[in-house]
Enzyme design. Sequence first.
Site, short mmCIF file in Angstrom:
data_model
loop_
_atom_site.label_atom_id
_atom_site.label_comp_id
_atom_site.label_asym_id
_atom_site.label_seq_id
_atom_site.Cartn_x
_atom_site.Cartn_y
_atom_site.Cartn_z
N HIS A 42 -44.38 31.87 -19.58
CA HIS A 42 -43.69 30.71 -18.99
C HIS A 42 -44.65 29.54 -18.77
O HIS A 42 -44.63 28.88 -17.73
CB HIS A 42 -42.94 31.09 -17.71
CG HIS A 42 -43.78 31.67 -16.61
ND1 HIS A 42 -43.33 32.69 -15.79
CD2 HIS A 42 -45.03 31.39 -16.17
CE1 HIS A 42 -44.25 32.98 -14.90
NE2 HIS A 42 -45.29 32.20 -15.10
N HIS A 68 -44.46 29.43 -8.14
CA HIS A 68 -45.80 28.86 -8.17
C HIS A 68 -45.99 27.92 -6.98
O HIS A 68 -46.24 26.73 -7.13
CB HIS A 68 -46.04 28.14 -9.48
CG HIS A 68 -45.96 29.03 -10.69
ND1 HIS A 68 -44.75 29.41 -11.23
CD2 HIS A 68 -46.93 29.62 -11.43
CE1 HIS A 68 -44.98 30.21 -12.27
NE2 HIS A 68 -46.28 30.36 -12.42
N HIS A 128 -54.77 35.01 -19.26
CA HIS A 128 -55.24 33.65 -18.98
C HIS A 128 -55.88 33.59 -17.60
O HIS A 128 -55.54 34.35 -16.70
CB HIS A 128 -54.13 32.61 -19.10
CG HIS A 128 -52.98 32.74 -18.14
ND1 HIS A 128 -52.15 33.84 -18.08
CD2 HIS A 128 -52.49 31.87 -17.21
CE1 HIS A 128 -51.21 33.65 -17.18
NE2 HIS A 128 -51.40 32.47 -16.62
N GLU A 188 -49.66 38.60 -13.99
CA GLU A 188 -48.25 38.26 -14.18
C GLU A 188 -47.54 39.24 -15.09
O GLU A 188 -46.31 39.38 -15.04
CB GLU A 188 -48.12 36.84 -14.75
CG GLU A 188 -48.47 35.74 -13.77
CD GLU A 188 -48.31 34.35 -14.38
OE1 GLU A 188 -48.38 33.38 -13.61
OE2 GLU A 188 -48.12 34.24 -15.61
#
Length: 283
Positions: free
Chosen positions: A12, A59, A196, A243
């Site tokens: 996402h 977030h 990441h 995630e």
Amino acid sequence: MARVTAGVGCSHVPAIGVAMDTGITEQPYWQPVFEGFKKSREWMKEQKPDVVFLVYNDHCTAFDASCIPTFALGCAAEFKPADEGWGPRPVPVVKNHQKLASHIAQSVILDEFDLTIMNEMEVDHGLTVPMSVMFGQHGVDDEWPTLVIPLAVNVVQYPAPTGNRCYQLGKAIRRAIDSYPEDLNVVVFGTGGMSHQLQYKRAGLINADWDQRFLDLMTEDPKAASQIQHLEYLRETGSEGIEMVMWLVMRGALDEDVTEVHRHYHVPASNTAVGHIILENQT
């Protein structure tokens, strides 16, 4: 009865939404990213889900350090796109299937999984970007082609839930959906990742080999994937790689044996790895 027919794993990356919103998807940098979702959109048009159960992480828009629920189920009638600092994305308001959401809440809690029930919540790019890449660009005056039940998972502040906890929650969600009497086609999304890291000395870390192995496990051995420890995610995939535990909620909601319909992996997109997989139940 309601039935789970398929699962979607999808990154996402917020910049993907920006690329779609600003019309730059055909630029050389972005074209390979979006090329990998063309088959996905065709598949989705054929699938025609009545409901998407979408697992994502907030977030720091709906939640902040004052309140961080581990699992938060959206039970409101609708969820507006959040302003993440540069205005809300120009996409439709998310409409819920409230009766199914309430049924899932009751079933899962009585199945001994503690949920936070959200009767008011805005949704950020964690939810809207996967919707855009799978259903195509829709404007604020449009409607998404399906109803959406959001489940926000805390993968921002440690301790995050384990992969096994997420996998078992997916199984509980599957039991809840299977017991709902309305005839509904439900597709479950697990979003976030892949490898990441956004800060400090390892910023920009991408581990393509590890990511591809994880995609293999999604198809071939989800139980093994559910046993991956937090330390391995952190060491091998960066601080934000955690995630990927949200993909395990999706995988737990599927049959043990699935058919891999499509896979897409691309590096980089805004200094992250983009991963995507579509899995169909064989029954």
